[in-house]
Motif scaffolding. Structure first.
Motif, PDB file in Angstrom:
ATOM      1  N   GLY A 196       6.085  -7.731   1.096  1.00  0.00           N
ATOM      2  CA  GLY A 196       7.751  -6.399   1.196  1.00  0.00           C
ATOM      3  C   GLY A 196       7.737  -5.441  -0.032  1.00  0.00           C
ATOM      4  N   LYS A 197       7.673  -5.877  -1.368  1.00  0.00           N
ATOM      5  CA  LYS A 197       8.092  -5.366  -2.432  1.00  0.00           C
ATOM      6  C   LYS A 197       7.165  -4.095  -2.787  1.00  0.00           C
ATOM      7  CE  LYS A 197      10.379  -9.190  -4.398  1.00  0.00           C
ATOM      8  NZ  LYS A 197       9.901 -10.041  -6.508  1.00  0.00           N
ATOM      9  N   SER A 198       5.447  -4.427  -1.746  1.00  0.00           N
ATOM     10  CA  SER A 198       4.257  -3.544  -1.837  1.00  0.00           C
ATOM     11  C   SER A 198       4.439  -2.504  -1.336  1.00  0.00           C
ATOM     12  CB  SER A 198       3.639  -3.652  -1.902  1.00  0.00           C
ATOM     13  OG  SER A 198       3.379  -4.616  -0.681  1.00  0.00           O
ATOM     14  N   GLY A 199       5.912  -2.688  -0.367  1.00  0.00           N
ATOM     15  CA  GLY A 199       6.282  -1.943   0.588  1.00  0.00           C
ATOM     16  C   GLY A 199       5.732  -1.959   2.614  1.00  0.00           C
ATOM     17  N   ALA A 200       4.836  -2.982   2.258  1.00  0.00           N
ATOM     18  CA  ALA A 200       3.451  -2.663   3.809  1.00  0.00           C
ATOM     19  C   ALA A 200       5.364  -4.238   4.954  1.00  0.00           C
ATOM     20  CB  ALA A 200       2.976  -4.586   3.654  1.00  0.00           C
ATOM     21  N   GLU A 201       5.086  -3.442   6.419  1.00  0.00           N
ATOM     22  CA  GLU A 201       5.744  -3.970   7.038  1.00  0.00           C
ATOM     23  C   GLU A 201       5.854  -5.202   7.383  1.00  0.00           C
ATOM     24  OE1 GLU A 201       8.712  -4.909   9.421  1.00  0.00           O
ATOM     25  OE2 GLU A 201       8.180  -2.669   9.362  1.00  0.00           O
ATOM     26  N   THR A 202       6.200  -6.166   6.924  1.00  0.00           N
ATOM     27  CA  THR A 202       6.272  -8.368   7.336  1.00  0.00           C
ATOM     28  C   THR A 202       7.067  -8.294   8.408  1.00  0.00           C
ATOM     29  OG1 THR A 202       8.143  -7.987   5.847  1.00  0.00           O
ATOM     30  CG2 THR A 202       6.024  -7.803   4.479  1.00  0.00           C
ATOM     31  N   LYS A 203       7.358  -7.394   9.424  1.00  0.00           N
ATOM     32  CA  LYS A 203       8.430  -7.836  10.748  1.00  0.00           C
ATOM     33  C   LYS A 203       7.462  -8.894  11.084  1.00  0.00           C
ATOM     34  CE  LYS A 203       9.914  -6.305  15.440  1.00  0.00           C
ATOM     35  NZ  LYS A 203      10.410  -5.328  15.707  1.00  0.00           N
ATOM     36  N   LYS A 204       6.095  -8.832  11.081  1.00  0.00           N
ATOM     37  CA  LYS A 204       5.259  -9.698  12.580  1.00  0.00           C
ATOM     38  C   LYS A 204       5.239 -11.267  11.700  1.00  0.00           C
ATOM     39  CE  LYS A 204       1.174 -10.428  15.285  1.00  0.00           C
ATOM     40  NZ  LYS A 204       0.053  -9.875  15.382  1.00  0.00           N
ATOM     41  N   LEU A 205       4.521 -10.967  10.094  1.00  0.00           N
ATOM     42  CA  LEU A 205       4.923 -12.110   9.083  1.00  0.00           C
ATOM     43  C   LEU A 205       6.679 -13.440   8.686  1.00  0.00           C
ATOM     44  CD1 LEU A 205       4.158 -14.372   7.167  1.00  0.00           C
ATOM     45  CD2 LEU A 205       4.156 -12.321   5.843  1.00  0.00           C
ATOM     46  N   ASP A 206       7.231 -12.434   8.992  1.00  0.00           N
ATOM     47  CA  ASP A 206       9.065 -12.948   9.260  1.00  0.00           C
ATOM     48  C   ASP A 206       8.761 -13.462  10.572  1.00  0.00           C
ATOM     49  OD1 ASP A 206       8.921 -12.325   7.155  1.00  0.00           O
ATOM     50  OD2 ASP A 206      10.417 -10.117   7.363  1.00  0.00           O
ATOM     51  N   GLY A 207       8.253 -12.577  11.155  1.00  0.00           N
ATOM     52  CA  GLY A 207       8.774 -13.595  13.427  1.00  0.00           C
ATOM     53  C   GLY A 207       8.078 -14.852  12.509  1.00  0.00           C
ATOM     54  N   GLU A 208       7.554 -14.902  12.453  1.00  0.00           N
ATOM     55  CA  GLU A 208       6.518 -16.675  12.429  1.00  0.00           C
ATOM     56  C   GLU A 208       6.501 -17.198  11.424  1.00  0.00           C
ATOM     57  OE1 GLU A 208       3.058 -17.772  13.584  1.00  0.00           O
ATOM     58  OE2 GLU A 208       2.950 -15.346  15.260  1.00  0.00           O
ATOM     59  N   ILE A 209       7.585 -17.042  10.760  1.00  0.00           N
ATOM     60  CA  ILE A 209       8.351 -17.855   9.318  1.00  0.00           C
ATOM     61  C   ILE A 209       9.285 -17.994  10.033  1.00  0.00           C
ATOM     62  CG2 ILE A 209       9.363 -17.813   7.744  1.00  0.00           C
ATOM     63  CD1 ILE A 209       7.853 -15.851   6.310  1.00  0.00           C
ATOM     64  N   ALA A 210      10.114 -17.325  10.924  1.00  0.00           N
ATOM     65  CA  ALA A 210      11.047 -18.238  12.033  1.00  0.00           C
ATOM     66  C   ALA A 210      10.681 -18.641  12.791  1.00  0.00           C
ATOM     67  CB  ALA A 210      11.643 -16.269  12.942  1.00  0.00           C
TER      68      ALA A 210
END
Length: 236
Positions: A196-210
């Motif tokens: 995320g620090k690089s500016g990438a959208e991590t919504k899908k990754l965060d969903g997998e973490i959830a």
């Protein structure tokens, strides 16, 4: 630059050695009780258990050795890739991210690779959870029967102690398994933060973490329930 590459090689190799070295103290079963074979012999359960790191670290160490004696132009990257292939994000978020940045040119490729990797781990957790919950259900039935036999004074002391020790061994084993699952979850959170620090959208990754968190939490609740039932059983 050469010294930096050598340092990275040493750091990753050192991590692999450390993982492999802690296997002699990473056992989880009690010497007085046997862990259910459904747990001990399941690869997905073992992947998230301290005792399972032996295969992971051992495979990574062999891969690292192959890199060290190969003609690879980038031995540090080769060793890191070998470690991640064997252990996944278990090698640590920083090592994982460093390797992904070297393997993939774009942020999108790095993110997609991370999503694919966590999806693989989520499937492993689901499989491991299914097995663990089956064992927990069996142990609850065992404790329920023992409680009734003790109340009816038909239980034999030796049989009770043997069965309770097996339940205790399963509980200890699953505690370690869940603890390592939670470590993976934390490492994935760190990976998401790093990407995320690089500016990438991590919504899908965060969903997998959830999703990972929910699976782990569900298993934790089942284990806590078993432990409560176990502690309520009075064994003389």
């Amino acid at each position: 630059m050469i010294m930096l590459k050598a340092l990275r090689t040493a750091m990753v190799a050192g991590l692999i050695v450390a993982l492999a070295g802690c296997q002699s103290t990473g056992g989880t079963g009690s010497s007085n009780g046997s862990v259910d074979p459904r747990l001990a012999n399941n690869q997905d359960v073992e992947f998230f258990n301290k005792s399972g790191w032996q295969a992971c670290a051992g495979g990574a160490a062999l891969g690292a050795l192959a890199c060290a004696v190969s003609n690879s132009s980038n031995k540090a990257l080769c060793i890191a890739a070998a470690a991640i292939a064997g252990c996944g994000v278990g090698v640590g978020a920083n090592a994982y991210l460093d390797n992904q940045r070297k393997k993939y040119a774009s942020q999108e490729q790095q993110l997609n690779a991370a999503i694919k990797d966590i999806q693989t781990e989520n499937q492993k957790i689901q499989n491991a959870t299914n097995v663990a919950k089956s064992v927990i259900a069996s142990d609850k039935q065992t404790l329920d029967k023992l409680n009734k036999d003790i109340a009816a004074k038909t239980a034999k002391k030796e049989d009770v102690q043997k069965q309770v020790k097996s339940v205790d061994a399963n509980i200890a084993y699953l505690r370690n398994t869940i603890a390592d699952m939670k470590k993976h979850e934390k490492q994935w959170q760190d990976v998401s933060s790093g990407i995320g620090k690089s500016g990438a959208e991590t919504k899908k990754l965060d969903g997998e973490i959830a999703e990972m968190h929910a699976k782990i939490n569900s298993l934790q609740q089942d284990l806590d329930s078993l432990y409560t039932q176990r502690t309520a059983l009075k064994v003389s």
